[in-house]
Motif scaffolding. Structure first.
Motif, short mmCIF file in Angstrom:
data_model
loop_
_atom_site.label_atom_id
_atom_site.label_comp_id
_atom_site.label_asym_id
_atom_site.label_seq_id
_atom_site.Cartn_x
_atom_site.Cartn_y
_atom_site.Cartn_z
N UNK A 1 0.58 -1.39 -0.02
CA UNK A 1 -0.64 0.13 0.14
C UNK A 1 1.09 1.46 0.24
N UNK A 2 2.23 1.14 0.21
CA UNK A 2 2.78 2.20 -0.25
C UNK A 2 2.99 2.44 -1.08
N UNK A 3 3.20 3.97 -1.29
CA UNK A 3 4.26 4.42 -2.82
C UNK A 3 4.70 6.14 -2.73
N UNK A 4 5.78 5.74 -2.98
CA UNK A 4 6.50 6.71 -2.75
C UNK A 4 6.63 7.88 -3.79
N UNK A 5 6.31 9.06 -2.95
CA UNK A 5 6.48 10.08 -3.74
C UNK A 5 7.43 10.95 -3.05
N UNK A 6 7.86 12.23 -4.10
CA UNK A 6 9.00 13.47 -3.74
C UNK A 6 8.47 13.96 -2.19
N UNK A 7 6.86 13.88 -2.13
CA UNK A 7 6.36 14.51 -1.34
C UNK A 7 6.75 13.24 0.45
N UNK A 8 6.32 12.46 0.11
CA UNK A 8 6.31 11.66 1.21
C UNK A 8 6.62 9.82 0.53
N UNK A 9 8.15 9.88 1.39
CA UNK A 9 8.63 8.73 0.73
C UNK A 9 9.88 7.83 2.28
N UNK A 10 8.99 7.22 3.00
CA UNK A 10 9.66 6.49 4.58
C UNK A 10 10.62 5.68 3.76
N UNK A 11 11.97 5.73 3.11
CA UNK A 11 11.89 5.06 2.67
C UNK A 11 13.28 4.11 3.87
N UNK A 12 13.93 5.43 4.12
CA UNK A 12 14.49 5.39 5.75
C UNK A 12 13.80 4.13 6.87
N UNK A 13 12.75 4.78 6.98
CA UNK A 13 12.07 4.15 7.66
C UNK A 13 11.76 2.66 7.62
N UNK A 14 11.18 2.30 5.96
CA UNK A 14 11.61 0.63 6.57
C UNK A 14 12.35 0.44 6.20
N UNK B 1 14.10 -0.54 9.51
CA UNK B 1 13.29 -0.77 10.58
C UNK B 1 13.76 -2.80 10.48
N UNK B 2 13.60 -2.99 8.92
CA UNK B 2 14.15 -3.98 8.61
C UNK B 2 15.45 -4.26 8.56
N UNK B 3 16.21 -4.39 8.89
CA UNK B 3 17.76 -4.42 9.00
C UNK B 3 17.79 -4.38 10.64
N UNK B 4 16.54 -4.14 11.53
CA UNK B 4 17.32 -3.80 13.07
C UNK B 4 16.10 -4.80 13.17
N UNK B 5 15.46 -5.59 12.78
CA UNK B 5 15.07 -6.71 13.13
C UNK B 5 15.02 -7.85 13.50
#
Length: 523
Positions: free
Chosen positions: A489-502, A505-509
């Motif tokens: 459901x996540x689509x990256x845009x220039x306004x909102x791109x939570x790449x670092x968050x994803x 979190x996946x690396x730490x998990x």
């Protein structure tokens, strides 16, 4: 109300504040570059470095103000400067040694050494930064002689310190580290502080007691200031650019490119022309073959975003020798290394130095193939992941063009792959997903026209017998690695791109669940 003015020139005091501000930022960038060789350049690393610097500056401001009120003496002030210079050299060089031990420990998963080294680096950062944090409040106390001038002088000192910080931001990153390396940068800026502190001691009271510290610095520089930053016996070249710590390792008959912490290969080149039957780079060759044989056009033009040492275009040139390639790489030092160690001097490859998105929009032509090999967990340039970026990419494709994207992942967590799939599907009619055997990489193939996996099957059955064996091996491997393309459901845009968050979190998990033993290595 007045105070007894110290026996110190205001010009010398302000110059010292300027050098202190410069050195603070120089130390921050130097320690971050030292850490890059093991811990990389992710936002987590930068957040920890910046957060620790701010914390130790806060401690320094507090302690410096209290000490200045108790003993407002120029001798104490310049003793702090001298000790800051000494600790900048000694502890930053010691940190580089500890980080080298960490690199070795990562190879054997010795967690106690890794944790101990990281704690040692924190201590090494704490002492010089805390001492430099004491400079500004102490300087204000020395400079202020009446309450009426306190605000003006405080403003002047913080302004001068900030101007020094500006120089300390640009000078190490743009000039000193690329030319001299991180350890020599520590020696240069720490040496300036040390010499200035000794001069101030001599100027204020004619004594040089702390000069004896040089007999500690000389063996420290000799022991920790030279040699490779990491302890790899197969390294044949290393350098520090404005962007990366770069290493080339030799495993006969091949050269491999490592960047920063060296957890993965970024390029390879073998003297005898040999190469693995299937690799992350060669897998991108499958892209044009999603078009069925009756719609297939042999690629004539190719754009590579994330050129590195040139391995991706060299795989394509092996199959399509008449291909004209433009490769974009932000680090000019990597291009130089590629030309020396990875045959990037091939005249069919035109390298361009610059940011992938910016340079893409400066090119006024279309390409049959565009590859993007600029993502590596956990360092992913978010502006190369958005709908708007892929719309710009689509305008540079021919009618039957394809985009092939290398996406890093971790086992059992496909959130990044699925978010990028959803983003690509807003721009391109078809997106294919293939996991590459023996790696933690997924290649996403987006085609300008609707396609199906059946195109690969048809090509595999119709390839001529005298075809280069690399191609059928790649097509078969990609065909067997195909997975359903699932978009989140996540689509990256220039306004909102939570790449670092994803990614974070996946690396730490993954680390919590699997530990260091589960991390991919270069072996």
């Amino acid at each position: 109300m007045s105070n007894s003015p110290p026996l110190i020139s205001k010009r010398l005091l302000y110059f010292t504040v300027f050098i202190g501000g410069m050195s603070t930022l120089a130390i921050e960038f130097t320690i971050s570059r030292i850490l890059q060789t093991v811990y990389g350049t992710s936002n987590i690393v930068w957040a920890n470095v910046i957060g620790l610097v701010l914390f130790f500056l806060t401690v320094g401001y507090f302690l410096g103000g209290r000490l200045a009120d108790r003993r407002p003496e120029s001798r104490i002030f310049f003793s702090l400067i001298t000790l800051a210079g000494f600790s900048s050299i000694f502890f930053l060089l010691l940190s580089s040694f500890l980080v080298k031990q960490t690199a070795t420990a990562l190879a054997t998963f010795n967690s106690s050494v890794i944790i101990g080294s990281f704690v040692g680096v924190i201590i090494g950062l704490a002492i010089p930064i805390t001492l430099l944090g004491m400079v500004s409040p102490f300087a204000i106390r020395l400079a202020v002689t009446t309450v009426e001038q306190a605000g003006r002088i405080s403003g002047q000192i913080y302004a001068i310190s900030t101007l020094g910080s500006l120089l300390g931001t640009w000078l190490p990153v743009l000039i000193v580290i690329p030319l001299a390396g991180s350890r020599m940068t520590a020696i240069i800026f720490g040496g300036i502080l040390f010499a200035l502190g000794l001069f101030g001691l001599w100027y204020s009271n004619g004594r040089l007691d702390l000069a004896a510290l040089i007999f500690v610095l000389i063996p420290a520089v000799w022991a920790f200031g030279f040699g490779n930053l990491t302890d790899r016996g197969d390294a044949i070249y290393e350098t520090e650019s404005a962007y990366n710590y770069i290493q080339v390792i030799r495993r006969d008959p091949c050269n491999y490119l490592l960047l920063n912490e060296g957890a993965a290969f970024h390029s390879f080149y073998c003297d005898d022309g040999s190469l693995p039957a299937v690799s992350v780079w060669s897998s991108m060759l499958a892209g044009p073959y999603f078009y069925p044989p009756d719609q297939f056009n042999s690629p004539k033009n190719m754009l590579v975003i994330g050129l590195a040492g040139g391995t991706v275009p060299q795989q394509f040139l092996r199959i399509f020798p008449d291909l004209a390639v433009i490769g974009i790489e932000p680090d000019p030092a990597i291009i130089e290394v590629g030309q020396t160690y990875f045959a990037l001097s091939d005249p069919r490859i035109q390298p361009i130095v610059g940011d992938g998105r910016f340079e893409l929009n400066q090119i006024n032509k279309q390409f049959d193939v565009i590859t993007i090999d600029a993502y590596k967990v956990p360092y992913i340039p978010w502006h190369l992941t958005t709908v708007e970026f892929f719309e710009e990419v689509s305008t540079k494709l021919t009618d039957r063009g394809i985009v092939a994207i290398n996406v890093g992942r971790v086992p059992n967590d496909r959130r990044l792959v699925e978010a990028l799939t959803a983003t690509l599907e807003t721009v391109f009619p078809t997106v294919h997903t293939a996991d590459i055997p023996g790696s933690l990489n997924t290649i996403l193939y987006a085609t300008a026209q609707p396609t199906s996996a059946n195109g690969l099957v048809l090509h595999i059955t119709q390839l001529p017998k005298d075809e280069d064996p690399l191609l059928p091996a790649v097509l078969s491997a990609v065909q067997s690695g195909l997975r359903p393309s699932v978009g989140s459901e996540i689509i990256f845009t220039d306004d909102v791109a939570p790449v670092e968050t994803i990614v974070d979190s996946l690396v730490l998990r993954y680390l919590v669940q699997s530990g260091l033993q589960g991390l991919p290595t270069t072996e």
